[in-house]
Design an enzyme around this catalytic site. Structure first.
Site, PDB file in Angstrom:
ATOM      1  N   CYS A   2       0.689  -1.274  -0.045  1.00  0.00           N
ATOM      2  CA  CYS A   2      -0.142  -0.038  -0.037  1.00  0.00           C
ATOM      3  C   CYS A   2       0.869   1.503  -0.074  1.00  0.00           C
ATOM      4  CB  CYS A   2      -0.909   0.006   1.335  1.00  0.00           C
ATOM      5  SG  CYS A   2      -1.962  -1.432   1.590  1.00  0.00           S
ATOM      6  N   ARG A  27       5.374  -0.268  -6.022  1.00  0.00           N
ATOM      7  CA  ARG A  27       5.231  -1.072  -4.860  1.00  0.00           C
ATOM      8  C   ARG A  27       4.305  -2.061  -4.842  1.00  0.00           C
ATOM      9  NH1 ARG A  27       7.156   2.302  -0.442  1.00  0.00           N
ATOM     10  NH2 ARG A  27       5.717   1.081   0.983  1.00  0.00           N
ATOM     11  N   TRP A  75      -3.109  -2.633  -1.451  1.00  0.00           N
ATOM     12  CA  TRP A  75      -2.762  -3.941  -1.716  1.00  0.00           C
ATOM     13  C   TRP A  75      -3.548  -4.840  -0.770  1.00  0.00           C
ATOM     14  CZ3 TRP A  75      -0.232  -8.020   0.884  1.00  0.00           C
ATOM     15  CH2 TRP A  75       0.462  -9.090  -0.052  1.00  0.00           C
ATOM     16  N   ASN A 100      -2.189   2.309   5.849  1.00  0.00           N
ATOM     17  CA  ASN A 100      -1.210   1.214   5.346  1.00  0.00           C
ATOM     18  C   ASN A 100      -0.844   0.566   6.760  1.00  0.00           C
ATOM     19  OD1 ASN A 100      -0.925   2.340   3.208  1.00  0.00           O
ATOM     20  ND2 ASN A 100       1.559   2.742   3.182  1.00  0.00           N
ATOM     21  N   GLY A 101      -0.889  -0.991   6.467  1.00  0.00           N
ATOM     22  CA  GLY A 101      -0.534  -1.890   7.526  1.00  0.00           C
ATOM     23  C   GLY A 101      -1.909  -2.955   8.101  1.00  0.00           C
ATOM     24  N   GLU A 483      17.332 -18.244  -6.740  1.00  0.00           N
ATOM     25  CA  GLU A 483      16.939 -16.847  -7.240  1.00  0.00           C
ATOM     26  C   GLU A 483      16.455 -17.007  -8.639  1.00  0.00           C
ATOM     27  OE1 GLU A 483      16.509 -14.102  -6.221  1.00  0.00           O
ATOM     28  OE2 GLU A 483      16.755 -12.748  -7.715  1.00  0.00           O
ATOM     29  N   LYS A 487      12.710 -15.566  -9.791  1.00  0.00           N
ATOM     30  CA  LYS A 487      12.472 -14.706 -10.690  1.00  0.00           C
ATOM     31  C   LYS A 487      11.534 -15.224 -11.892  1.00  0.00           C
ATOM     32  CE  LYS A 487      13.697 -11.649  -9.491  1.00  0.00           C
ATOM     33  NZ  LYS A 487      14.522 -11.469  -8.422  1.00  0.00           N
ATOM     34  N   GLU A 490       7.885 -15.368 -10.309  1.00  0.00           N
ATOM     35  CA  GLU A 490       7.367 -14.003  -9.859  1.00  0.00           C
ATOM     36  C   GLU A 490       6.749 -13.416 -11.248  1.00  0.00           C
ATOM     37  OE1 GLU A 490      10.955 -11.907  -8.011  1.00  0.00           O
ATOM     38  OE2 GLU A 490       9.485 -11.036  -6.966  1.00  0.00           O
ATOM     39  N   HIS A 506      17.106 -37.570  -4.262  1.00  0.00           N
ATOM     40  CA  HIS A 506      16.273 -37.706  -3.070  1.00  0.00           C
ATOM     41  C   HIS A 506      15.184 -37.580  -3.037  1.00  0.00           C
ATOM     42  CE1 HIS A 506      20.139 -38.897  -1.048  1.00  0.00           C
ATOM     43  NE2 HIS A 506      20.585 -37.662  -1.646  1.00  0.00           N
ATOM     44  N   LYS A 605       6.300  -4.224  -3.792  1.00  0.00           N
ATOM     45  CA  LYS A 605       7.784  -4.068  -4.056  1.00  0.00           C
ATOM     46  C   LYS A 605       8.392  -4.132  -2.473  1.00  0.00           C
ATOM     47  CE  LYS A 605      11.804  -3.003  -5.734  1.00  0.00           C
ATOM     48  NZ  LYS A 605      12.518  -4.255  -6.503  1.00  0.00           N
TER      49      LYS A 605
HETATM   50  C1  AGP Z   1      12.334 -10.142  -5.094  1.00  0.00           C
HETATM   51  O1  AGP Z   1      12.347 -10.198  -6.511  1.00  0.00           O
HETATM   52  C2  AGP Z   1      11.045 -10.176  -4.530  1.00  0.00           C
HETATM   53  N1  AGP Z   1      10.152  -8.849  -4.974  1.00  0.00           N
HETATM   54  C3  AGP Z   1      11.131 -10.345  -3.032  1.00  0.00           C
HETATM   55  O2  AGP Z   1      11.485 -11.498  -2.743  1.00  0.00           O
HETATM   56  C4  AGP Z   1      11.887  -9.201  -2.190  1.00  0.00           C
HETATM   57  O3  AGP Z   1      13.394  -9.707  -2.470  1.00  0.00           O
HETATM   58  C5  AGP Z   1      11.593  -9.572  -0.562  1.00  0.00           C
HETATM   59  O4  AGP Z   1      10.138  -9.034  -0.562  1.00  0.00           O
HETATM   60  C6  AGP Z   1      12.511  -8.880   0.359  1.00  0.00           C
HETATM   61  O5  AGP Z   1      12.554  -7.518   0.070  1.00  0.00           O
HETATM   62  P1  AGP Z   1      13.332  -6.340   0.703  1.00  0.00           P
HETATM   63  O6  AGP Z   1      14.672  -6.980  -0.032  1.00  0.00           O
HETATM   64  O7  AGP Z   1      13.072  -5.110   0.252  1.00  0.00           O
HETATM   65  O8  AGP Z   1      13.668  -6.603   2.159  1.00  0.00           O
END
Ligand code: AGP
Length: 610
Positions: A2, A27, A75, A100-101, A483, A487, A490, A506, A605
């Site tokens: 948010c 965000r 959000w 927010n929150g 990672e 990606k 996501e 395994h 974000k």
């Molecule tokens: C990364 O591609 C993601 N969007 C997400 O996993 C992100 O790295 C995670 O939310 C942590 O965010 P930060 O680095 O701002 O703490």
């Protein structure tokens, strides 16, 4: 997650609010709205699901005219993505609130307020705040006191802004667990959850601290701490110049940010290696005093930043000779853990505001850690302000929700941390020199890795109709495989799992068939032969592989294996270099799938709720 923007000015502020929301789009959000107090003392509000553009269009058709207003991108947490659940929420046409929150005791408060005759128009936790303020206003002449009385009843996290139809020019704000920044102008003042929203109108900022409330009008900002005492907060001049339309020649921010990595890494290195050493102030003044005694490192982070921490564990243990644990913040904060002697708590976070990581940092202060250090990209963030030491990644603003340049620059910082701790733990001058030499080659190696772009774009169509995929790596490349998988899921929404290649037999080997592409990360390192055996295990089961390999690793392409040769680089920096092709792969697959690359569905974000 948010976003909040608020303004009190002598000029009309709808455009400022909308531009602010536009700048917060990165965000992640699913609806947006704004409320403006017009010259007749009436609050007019427009809300829309979907993009800020839809809200802009609606305001274009029915302009809102006023000099005080609040706006929000939501959000969804409590209540679905509907117009009724979008903020601002308004009680009795007079008290408007954005938040927010998460208000954890919202159900209890909702019942109490219903008992007092309030009806609810949404399913959100936020709506309790506006009715609560409205109710408190009946017994408090002053809006600030009414908000103060209301927030005393809230449990959970909030950054909230309240506007009252009887108080033109006034906004009351409160921060507890969700960041807020005040923007200072001439004859106008602003509030936002992120200073980026306000850069077109001011470069002067005041950051609210935990528990702070502020009473804002056009010419004055009064801040009170958690005890209600009037306090002064420092004013910071920002040199931020983020241009919301600034994708340059690129189709998406993510692609731009992938291509910015050589220069981001150059920035990260600039002036930080002096006379063959990591400069003394890289982690903040006096950092060596703390680092020289460190015997253990506990890394805590989420998502991509957690993967950076996993790579760092290999480096810290093998080169700096210090033991290291890495844990996901949401687990770390809720379990009883053993604190090692002279242990350093390291948080890694692009945003510096991730709720779980921030909570872990705060918790570490009670647990007896020797000190804390954050690796972060936002110098004004809560984590930087609350940590003993900070390493700024200098990646520049990252807009794409999928983290790219923030990750690779975090890894640079973690290598520097390895050197800084290692120098006190027997790392020889030669070893340090080798690391530094290798680091210096990194920007050029990243440029070479980016040249694979066309080749990777050409193979992306082979993934577009797949539903699952498997990423394999060993050693420092295991977190890189993780990672790469993150990606891909996501932004392309393809299910992707990562395994340490040695784990294949395994369990995951059972999944292998021609419809499950297997992506292998294969630099020419000491684990290469082991990895080749794992590749054979996949081949024998009819798997189709995409191997990102050093040419000296001598993989030969055939019907079951596509080999993409990655520039030869030193083993030490290979995890950083091999990240690039995996980022490109996810990007080009997402393009074919037509997803919203910069703002993938359901994601945010900056994850400021736990
Ligand atoms: C990364 O591609 C993601 N969007 C997400 O996993 C992100 O790295 C995670 O939310 C942590 O965010 P930060 O680095 O701002 O703490």
């Amino acid at each position: 997650m948010c976003g909040i923007v608020g303004a009190t000015s002598e000029r009309r502020i709808s455009e400022i609010l909308l531009e602010g929301l536009k700048r917060l789009e990165y965000r992640g959000y699913d609806s947006a709205g704004l409320a403006v107090l017009n010259d007749q003392g009436v609050i007019e509000s427009v809300r829309r699901t979907g993009k800020v553009q839809a809200l802009k269009d609606a305001v274009g058709e029915h302009p809102l005219s006023g000099t005080t207003g609040i706006a929000h991108t939501r959000w969804a947490t409590h209540g679905g993505v509907t117009e009724a659940n979008a903020h601002p929420h308004i009680s009795d046409d007079c008290i408007a609130v954005v938040h927010n929150g998460i208000i954890e005791n919202h159900e209890k408060l909702r019942e109490q307020l219903k008992g007092l005759g309030y009806t609810f128009a949404s399913d959100t936790d936020t709506e309790v705040i506006c009715h609560l303020v409205h109710h408190e206003r009946k017994t408090h002449d002053d809006l600030f006191e009414a908000v103060q009385a209301a927030i005393k009843q809230l449990e959970g996290a909030y950054g909230t802004v309240v506007m009252d139809c009887r108080e033109p020019g006034r906004l009351v704000v409160a921060r507890s667990g969700s960041p807020l920044v005040i923007g200072l102008g001439i004859g106008e003042n602003f509030i936002a959850s992120d200073q980026l929203a306000l850069l077109p109108v001011t470069h002067k900022f005041m950051y609210l601290e935990e528990g702070d409330m502020a009473d804002i009008n056009r010419t004055e900002v009064k801040v009170y701490d958690a005890k209600g005492t009037r306090v002064e907060r420092d004013i910071h001049e920002s040199d931020g110049n983020y241009d919301a339309g600034g994708k340059g020649e690129y189709r998406h921010f993510m692609l731009k940010e992938i291509h910015e990595q050589p220069s981001a890494v150059r920035n990260a290195l600039e002036g930080r290696i002096v006379d063959g050493h990591v400069a003394d102030d890289v982690f903040g003044n006096g950092s060596l005093e703390l680092l020289k005694d460190i015997e253990h490192v506990q890394i805590v982070a989420c998502g991509t930043s957690y993967h950076a921490g996993m790579v760092a564990r290999y480096w810290l243990e093998s080169m700096a000779g210090v033991s290291c644990n890495v844990e996901i913040a949401s687990e770390f904060r809720y379990r009883t853990s053993h604190v090692h002697r002279n242990s350093l708590l390291v948080t890694i976070s692009q945003s510096g505001e991730t709720a779980d990581t921030l909570a872990a940092l705060r918790l570490s202060k009670e647990l007896g850690y020797k000190g804390s250090l954050t690796i972060c990209n936002v110098s004004t963030s809560s984590m930087v302000r609350e940590s003993d030491l900070a390493y700024m990644t200098r990646a520049g603003t990252e807009i794409g929700v999928a983290s790219t340049k923030a990750f690779t620059t975090q890894l640079v910082g973690l290598l520097m941390l390895t050197l800084a701790i290692g120098q006190f733990r027997g790392m020889s001058a030669e070893q340090q020199e080798t690391v530094i030499k290798s680091l210096k080659t990194l920007p050029a190696k990243l440029e070479e890795a980016l040249l694979l772009s066309d080749a990777i774009e050409a193979l992306a169509p082979e993934f577009a109709d797949k539903f699952h995929s498997l990423f394999l790596g060993r050693g420092t490349q295991y977190p890189i495989a993780m990672e790469g998988a993150l990606k891909l899921k996501e932004i392309s929404y393809i299910h992707a799992e990562a395994y340490a290649a040695g784990e294949l037999k395994h369990g995951p080997l059972a999944l292998i068939d021609a419809d499950m592409p297997v992506i292998v990360v294969a630099p020419n390192d000491e684990l290469l032969e082991k990895l080749k055996s794992n590749v054979e295990e996949v081949r024998a089961r009819g798997g189709i592989m995409y191997v990102f390999a050093d040419k000296d690793a001598h993989f030969k392409g055939d019907n079951s294996m596509r080999v993409i040769n990655v520039t030869h680089c030193d083993e030490l920096i290979a995890p950083i270099v091999y990240t690039i092709p995996l980022q490109l792969l996810s990007y080009f697959v997402a393009i074919i799938k037509g997803t919203d690359v910069d703002q993938p569905r359901n994601l945010a974000k900056s994850v400021t709720v736990e």
